[in-house]
Design a protein around this motif. Structure first.
Motif, PDB file in Angstrom:
ATOM      1  N   ALA A  92       0.853  -1.197   0.000  1.00 26.38           N
ATOM      2  CA  ALA A  92       0.000   0.000   0.000  1.00 26.38           C
ATOM      3  C   ALA A  92       0.881   1.237   0.000  1.00 26.38           C
ATOM      4  N   PRO A  93       0.355   2.382  -0.444  1.00 22.01           N
ATOM      5  CA  PRO A  93       1.165   3.613  -0.418  1.00 22.01           C
ATOM      6  C   PRO A  93       1.789   3.819   0.958  1.00 22.01           C
ATOM      7  N   GLY A  94       3.106   4.001   0.963  1.00 22.25           N
ATOM      8  CA  GLY A  94       3.830   4.209   2.204  1.00 22.25           C
ATOM      9  C   GLY A  94       4.486   2.963   2.765  1.00 22.25           C
ATOM     10  N   GLU A  95       4.041   1.758   2.377  1.00 26.99           N
ATOM     11  CA  GLU A  95       4.639   0.537   2.891  1.00 26.99           C
ATOM     12  C   GLU A  95       5.949   0.217   2.160  1.00 26.99           C
ATOM     13  N   THR A  96       6.916  -0.343   2.874  1.00 25.73           N
ATOM     14  CA  THR A  96       8.215  -0.650   2.254  1.00 25.73           C
ATOM     15  C   THR A  96       8.680  -2.075   2.503  1.00 25.73           C
ATOM     16  N   ALA A  97       7.947  -2.891   3.244  1.00 24.95           N
ATOM     17  CA  ALA A  97       8.399  -4.253   3.519  1.00 24.95           C
ATOM     18  C   ALA A  97       7.214  -5.197   3.622  1.00 24.95           C
ATOM     19  N   LYS A  98       7.386  -6.396   3.074  1.00 29.34           N
ATOM     20  CA  LYS A  98       6.390  -7.455   3.160  1.00 29.34           C
ATOM     21  C   LYS A  98       7.111  -8.768   3.442  1.00 29.34           C
ATOM     22  N   THR A  99       6.433  -9.673   4.125  1.00 33.76           N
ATOM     23  CA  THR A  99       7.020 -10.956   4.485  1.00 33.76           C
ATOM     24  C   THR A  99       6.355 -12.091   3.723  1.00 33.76           C
ATOM     25  N   ILE A 100       7.174 -13.004   3.238  1.00 37.67           N
ATOM     26  CA  ILE A 100       6.685 -14.241   2.627  1.00 37.67           C
ATOM     27  C   ILE A 100       6.976 -15.378   3.600  1.00 37.67           C
ATOM     28  N   LYS A 101       5.973 -16.237   3.838  1.00 37.43           N
ATOM     29  CA  LYS A 101       6.152 -17.400   4.699  1.00 37.43           C
ATOM     30  C   LYS A 101       5.949 -18.667   3.870  1.00 37.43           C
ATOM     31  N   VAL A 102       6.838 -19.617   4.065  1.00 34.43           N
ATOM     32  CA  VAL A 102       6.735 -20.904   3.376  1.00 34.43           C
ATOM     33  C   VAL A 102       6.822 -22.009   4.425  1.00 34.43           C
ATOM     34  N   ALA A 103       5.810 -22.860   4.471  1.00 36.43           N
ATOM     35  CA  ALA A 103       5.786 -23.944   5.447  1.00 36.43           C
ATOM     36  C   ALA A 103       6.830 -24.998   5.110  1.00 36.43           C
ATOM     37  N   VAL A 104       7.598 -25.403   6.124  1.00 32.41           N
ATOM     38  CA  VAL A 104       8.646 -26.411   5.966  1.00 32.41           C
ATOM     39  C   VAL A 104       8.189 -27.700   6.623  1.00 32.41           C
ATOM     40  N   VAL A 105       8.438 -28.820   5.964  1.00 31.75           N
ATOM     41  CA  VAL A 105       8.046 -30.128   6.481  1.00 31.75           C
ATOM     42  C   VAL A 105       9.193 -30.692   7.308  1.00 31.75           C
ATOM     43  N   GLY A 106       9.035 -30.730   8.628  1.00 29.14           N
ATOM     44  CA  GLY A 106      10.080 -31.257   9.491  1.00 29.14           C
ATOM     45  C   GLY A 106      10.149 -32.768   9.451  1.00 29.14           C
ATOM     46  N   ASP A 107      11.311 -33.321   9.732  1.00 29.47           N
ATOM     47  CA  ASP A 107      11.462 -34.779   9.826  1.00 29.47           C
ATOM     48  C   ASP A 107      12.629 -35.096  10.747  1.00 29.47           C
ATOM     49  N   ALA A 108      12.857 -36.379  10.977  1.00 23.90           N
ATOM     50  CA  ALA A 108      13.938 -36.816  11.869  1.00 23.90           C
ATOM     51  C   ALA A 108      15.090 -37.439  11.093  1.00 23.90           C
ATOM     52  N   LYS A 109      15.167 -37.181   9.797  1.00 26.09           N
ATOM     53  CA  LYS A 109      16.226 -37.769   8.984  1.00 26.09           C
ATOM     54  C   LYS A 109      17.556 -37.072   9.253  1.00 26.09           C
ATOM     55  N   VAL A 110      18.622 -37.860   9.268  1.00 22.26           N
ATOM     56  CA  VAL A 110      19.965 -37.297   9.251  1.00 22.26           C
ATOM     57  C   VAL A 110      20.315 -37.062   7.785  1.00 22.26           C
TER      58      VAL A 110
END
Length: 858
Positions: free
Chosen positions: A687-705
């Motif tokens: 929007a007018p005046g805004e200078t930053a936005k965040t993108i979120k990406v879901a990560v799939v956790g696991d127990a693998k080495v």
């Protein structure tokens, strides 16, 4: 004759040369597309500014690329190639252009004067008209009246009347030069507009001279668009995410693939530089010279504010500045000069050390680290003339005292991470042996003296020029470390710092080896890489750089980039553990006024040579907000919401804008696949005046080495803004412990159709993507003999939707539609059983797993 061709040998060596072909259209009308054919005995291995579409026997066929297809009447185009050849180069014969026989251009008679027209540039303006002035010149006065016709033609600009949307008013006529006249001017009217567009070109072509000839018959007028600069810039930060730990870890901003560093001084552990918490970090920086010169200040301050340039370094992803200085900087009469104090008011009245303090102070504020570099003794350019760290005026004790002064001056300030003791010892400088020229012993004396007043600093020790008869770049030869390592009183503070340069700087023998560029990793290992490979100590490549106009330089950079990243044999696979970093580096240079290499900045000290930044991007490292790196407009890291772990990154607008700004984004797989994260796309709206936005990406956790893995976030389709950084790298960091197998970039291994005739010959091509950007990529191909007999001469057919624009270590025999026939060169024709040969190419588009389909033709 409708077309005239000229062939020149640009450079040559024992086993090959680079050639240039100039094609001039002598027709009265433009040619829309061109094909050049000729016969030649040499073997072409690399081309530029044209596409090699066929090679049968000694017959070659080239055609235009998309951007140079139009050849105006009287206009010229040039393309070039690299070829294998022994002995004198025999010029090509039987030139034809668009099916018409053509002769080699003959120089005009020496008695006739020659016409030429200059190139010009003009800001188009927002309204009204401006005149673009072209100068038509004779190289000497004539005793008779001479004439020449001129006419404008569209380059990428279009002709038409004002108000029609056209860019300029067409113009043509005849110029008459009276006896004695040598110069006349014609003016082309340019229409201003407020359209956001790229720079455009209008051409002025000279034809039909009388009593004279034409030396340069085409002037290029560039209409510099002055509207796009008003738009804000969008950037996206690289980041990392902890795979399975649902806690906020922060991340820091800036570009690069590192995990971030803790505040405090750096140390070493084996071949790693580590932060105060013991985590591996990587110096990924740039050289900013000038303080070693008689200006006694970093260059560029005559036209820009120093903080503005340092902010730009961070925006581009660099985390460190190597700051050269001379011993003379600290003399009482060494007054900084060449500074526009209206742009750098806080530097007025300061001496050299005071300006250094300002650089260090602001670096600390924005997260850059500083390496101080004793570049030479007296003020000047390049390394010390005598090759040593002292001379008759500046003694070794003065050199050591200067370092102790600086170490004491910056004690406790972890922005300054260490001392590059002396730049490029060479000539009489020896590695070991004792005496006044023993650089290794002197480095120990200086390093130990520094640590008596500042135990936090790293000590960077460069090499020499020659060791036991083996010559290398000044400061680059560290062979002697095997026999005589540096031994400092303080443990875990030593870093070895070679320099390395490409063919354009000097045609060293290894650049003319038949196995070039595949011989380079072994050369790096011999001269300096063995220190890292054996775990002796970290390696920091203090200088390397190029203008990237020499094809051999590009090949060198591909190999040294791979080597620094941990791909030690440059075969496309990382050879170091996932929890280790590759070698550190600083590019030469930030400054455009380096005559040998140019700079990250262009000659205007503001615009960026983006091709260099793109080449360095895979080597970047984010030191993190509390580690003195990053910045670059925001941050990223790991957050958890409702039990879901997200990687977060920030898209930043360079300034607040009065209108809404939008940008599309989407995730792309890299070494991380669809099972490691949730594919995401969308549109961000500022929007007018805004200078930053965040993108979120879901990560799939696991127990693998498993190794750390990476996916990408790409920006596209901006509205009311321009994209300055179009892609972020997101590293998913393994947190499951255990021993991790070194990660291997997943190759694209498409199916291969075996040859229809038996004989036991079979090969399997494996493609790895070495580099990628918005509009193209570089691919490396390993061809392995999987049969039971040796392959003698190999030919492959590749079906791909991507247009190949450059190829090396192989040649394109033919190209029809999406099908390429590619075969070996003379020196890599044989593939023993279970052995591999390699070649590479550059192509347009975005590659995928189904981009390449191969047939082995025998």
């Amino acid at each position: 004759m409708a077309y005239v061709v000229d062939f020149d040998v640009a450079s040559s060596w024992n086993t090959g040369f680079t050639g240039s072909v100039s094609l001039r259209n002598t027709n009265t009308s433009a040619a829309n597309g061109w094909t050049v054919e000729f016969d030649a005995a040499f073997q072409i291995s690399n081309t530029w500014n044209a596409q090699l579409v066929s090679h049968v026997g000694n017959h070659y066929v080239f055609r235009n690329l998309s951007w140079n297809a139009t050849l105006p009447a009287g206009g010229s185009v040039n393309f070039g190639f690299q070829a294998a050849n022994t002995g004198a180069v025999v010029e090509p014969t039987k030139f034809t252009v668009n099916g018409q026989a053509s002769g080699v251009d003959t120089p005009p008679p020496a008695t006739l004067p020659k016409f030429s027209v200059n190139d010009v540039a003009l800001a188009e303006g927002n309204s009204g008209t401006k005149d673009m002035s072209f100068t038509i010149s004779l190289d000497k006065a004539s005793t008779e009246t001479v004439t020449v016709n001129y006419a404008t033609a569209n380059g990428t600009a279009t002709a038409g009347a004002a108000g029609s949307g056209a860019d300029y008013q067409a113009r043509s006529g005849t110029l008459s030069f009276a006896p004695g006249e040598t110069s006349k001017t014609i003016k082309v009217t340019v229409h201003g507009d407020t359209v956001v567009e790229g720079n455009e070109t209008v051409l002025v072509n000279l034809t039909s001279p009388t009593k004279a000839t034409i030396a340069d018959g085409q002037g290029v007028g560039t209409l510099n668009n002055d509207d796009a600069r008003a738009l804000p810039r969008l950037t996206i930060t690289d980041t990392s995410v902890v795979e399975g730990n649902p806690v906020t870890t922060g991340g820091g901003g800036g570009s690069g693939g590192g995990a971030g560093a803790h505040a405090g001084f750096f140390s070493t552990s084996g071949n790693q530089i580590v932060d105060s918490a013991g985590a591996p970090v990587k110096i990924a920086g740039v050289n900013w010279f000038g303080m070693e010169s008689g200006r006694y200040a970093p260059d560029g301050l005559h036209t820009r504010n120093y903080k503005d340039m340092m902010d730009q370094m961070v925006d581009l992803g660099f985390n460190t500045i190597r700051l050269p200085f001379s011993g003379q900087l600290f003399n009482s009469g060494s007054t900084p000069n060449g500074i526009d104090y209206s742009k750098n008011a806080d530097l007025a009245g300061l001496n050299g050390l005071g300006i250094m303090d300002k650089i260090v102070d602001y670096a600390g504020q924005i997260g850059l680290r500083i390496i101080l570099d004793h570049h030479r003794n007296n003020a000047g350019a390049g390394a010390s003339e005598n090759g040593l760290w002292y001379d008759g005026t500046y003694t070794e004790q003065r050199w050591i005292n200067d370092w102790k002064m600086l170490a004491q001056h910056y004690a406790g300030n972890s922005t300054v991470i260490g001392a590059d003791l002396h730049n490029e010892p060479h000539g009489p400088a020896t590695w070991g042996g004792g005496g006044a020229t023993d650089w290794a012993a002197a480095a120990e004396r200086a390093g130990n003296a520094i640590h008596t007043v500042n135990g936090g600093w790293l000590v960077f020790v460069e090499g020499v020029e020659s060791y036991q008869g083996n010559y290398y770049w000044w400061g680059g030869n560290l062979m002697g470390v095997k026999d005589r390592p540096i031994d400092l009183n303080s443990d875990n503070k030593l870093v070895y710092s070679p320099h390395d340069y490409p063919n354009s700087i000097y045609g060293q023998p290894w650049f003319n080896d038949p196995n070039f560029p595949n011989n380079l990793p072994d050369k790096f290992e011999q001269m300096w890489g063995h220190i890292y490979e054996t775990g002796e100590a970290p390696v920091y490549l203090g200088e390397f750089g190029s203008k990237l106009t020499d094809p051999k330089d590009v090949a060198w950079l591909d190999k040294i980039q791979a080597y620094l990243s941990g791909d030690l044999d440059a075969n496309g696979s990382r050879d170091i553990p996932a929890n280790k970093e590759g070698m550190s580096w600083t590019w030469w240079s930030w400054n455009p006024n380096s005559g040998d290499t140019g700079g990250i900045l262009k000659d205007d000290w503001t615009s960026v040579n983006q091709n260099k930044v793109d080449e360095l991007r895979p080597l970047m490292f984010d030191l993190g907000a509390d580690g003195g790196g990053g910045g670059g407009g925001g941050g990223g890291g790991t957050v958890t919401e409702n039990g879901v772990t997200y990687a977060t990154t920030t898209v930043t607008l360079s300034e607040a804008w009065a209108e809404a700004v939008t940008i599309d984004y989407r995730t792309l797989t890299d070494s991380a696949t669809a099972e490691d994260f949730t594919s995401t796309s969308g549109t961000l709206t500022f929007a007018p005046g805004e200078t930053a936005k965040t993108i979120k990406v879901a990560v799939v956790g696991d127990a693998k080495v498993e190794p750390d893995e990476t996916f990408l976030i790409a920006l596209s389709n901006p509205k009311n803004a321009v994209v300055a950084d179009a892609q972020a790298s997101v590293v998913i960091r393994n947190d499951d412990g255990g021993t991790v197998t070194p990660p291997v970039t997943p190759p694209v291994t498409p199916p291969v159709t075996p040859p229809s005739s038996g004989g036991g010959e079979e090969v399997t091509p494996t493609v790895t993507i070495a580099d990628r950007w918005n509009t193209g990529f570089v691919a490396n191909v390993a061809v392995r003999n999987t049969g039971d007999v040796a392959v003698d001469d190999w030919t492959l057919e590749l079906d791909t939707p991507h247009s190949i624009t450059n190829i090396w270590n192989a040649e394109i025999v033919s190209h029809t539609g999406d099908s390429y026939v590619i075969r070996n060169l003379a020196w890599n024709d044989k593939i023993p059983v279970d052995q591999t040969v390699s070649f590479g190419f550059q192509a347009l588009g975005v590659p995928s797993a189904d981009s390449f389909h191969w047939d082995f033709l025998g």
